[in-house]
Write an enzyme that holds these catalytic residues in place. Sequence first.
Site, mmCIF file in Angstrom:
data_model
loop_
_atom_site.group_PDB
_atom_site.id
_atom_site.type_symbol
_atom_site.label_atom_id
_atom_site.label_comp_id
_atom_site.label_asym_id
_atom_site.label_seq_id
_atom_site.Cartn_x
_atom_site.Cartn_y
_atom_site.Cartn_z
ATOM 1 C CE LYS A 63 45.692 -28.905 -29.972
ATOM 2 N NZ LYS A 63 44.385 -29.728 -30.530
ATOM 3 C CE LYS A 76 43.252 -23.320 -38.493
ATOM 4 N NZ LYS A 76 43.628 -24.808 -38.836
ATOM 5 C CE LYS A 83 36.839 -26.667 -33.556
ATOM 6 N NZ LYS A 83 37.350 -27.705 -34.935
#
Length: 336
Positions: free
Chosen positions: A117, A199, A202
């Site tokens: 991240k 994966k 969203k």
Amino acid sequence: MIDGKKVLLSGMQSTGIITLGNYLGALKNWVDLNDDESIQCFYAVMDLHSITVRQEPAALRKNGRILYALYIAAGLDPEKNCLFFQSHVPAHAQLAWILNCYTYMGEMNRMTQFKDKAAKHADNINTGLFTYPVLMAADILLYQADMVPVGKDQMQHLEIARDIAGRFNGIYGDVFTIPEAYIGKNGAKIMSLQDPSKKMSKSDENPNGSILLLDDMDTIMRKFKKAVTDSDGFIAYTDDKPGIKNLIDIYCASTGKTPDETVKEFDGCGYGTFKEAVGESVAAVLKPVQDKYHALIEDKAYVDSLMKENAEKASYYANKTLRKVMKKVGFIELPR
Ligand code: TRP
């Protein structure tokens, strides 16, 4: 233990509309536990975690409400499960602070999700993102959770929660239950339709990679039509064909069929036909959830009352643990 029941806790972030992957891989499995009288389940909208990445306030508010309604629309019974917002229970932030003081920089430095991240949001590597796993440990430990259903990507965070709990117990005696990972019966792992090595997420920049739970029929069919496959032209369930394998997994999770049955069913069919069938199976699964969602989101008074009741219920258990922790650490109880 709560009333002789084991405790299970999980949750999702309200950073966007959840995907088919979140539904088939997690939410649907939570719903399967509705009728298990031996477990008390807590599911939170993890909005405190959401702001570790910058959020538009109006969007965060909207997405939080949507996620809460989707929990219920998907089938989580708000009478049997405790469904609440993390930010409505201040004990999460309070315990996280305390646990921060029992967690080492070195432990956080090893977290692979932080590294990912931080690379993705290089302009905003804030300390909340760094200590994200400590807040997650607080979420879990506050409810004395025995079980935490998590995907592979959250395993490292669960491990840290166990380590922190063990360390704290080692100093102060048995304060926290040490949580275990809970592996659901059919935790389908759904990959991106545009890159089956990743994966389904969203926060994917490519909107065609993910089916969102509120996508309408046309959007669903269009995204499946565009799904990345290969040029072989036959349906087989193998790692060499990750795009087709992912579509088969989705079809199986939506229909309850097995990969073998699916391969037989579409023997000799082209990818176009197969993709259409997968799209239709997904639309059929999502339709009742969406219908219920649209009814719920209109009924603000009902949803608000659930939020309130459930926040109170969650706070009751959370504060019990927090009080114990504060006492152990040496804080002075406010005289009554
Ligand atoms: N980090 C989790 C995710 O992004 C969400 C989460 C926050 C969570 N706190 C939790 C999951 C506690 C399980 C238990 O998926």
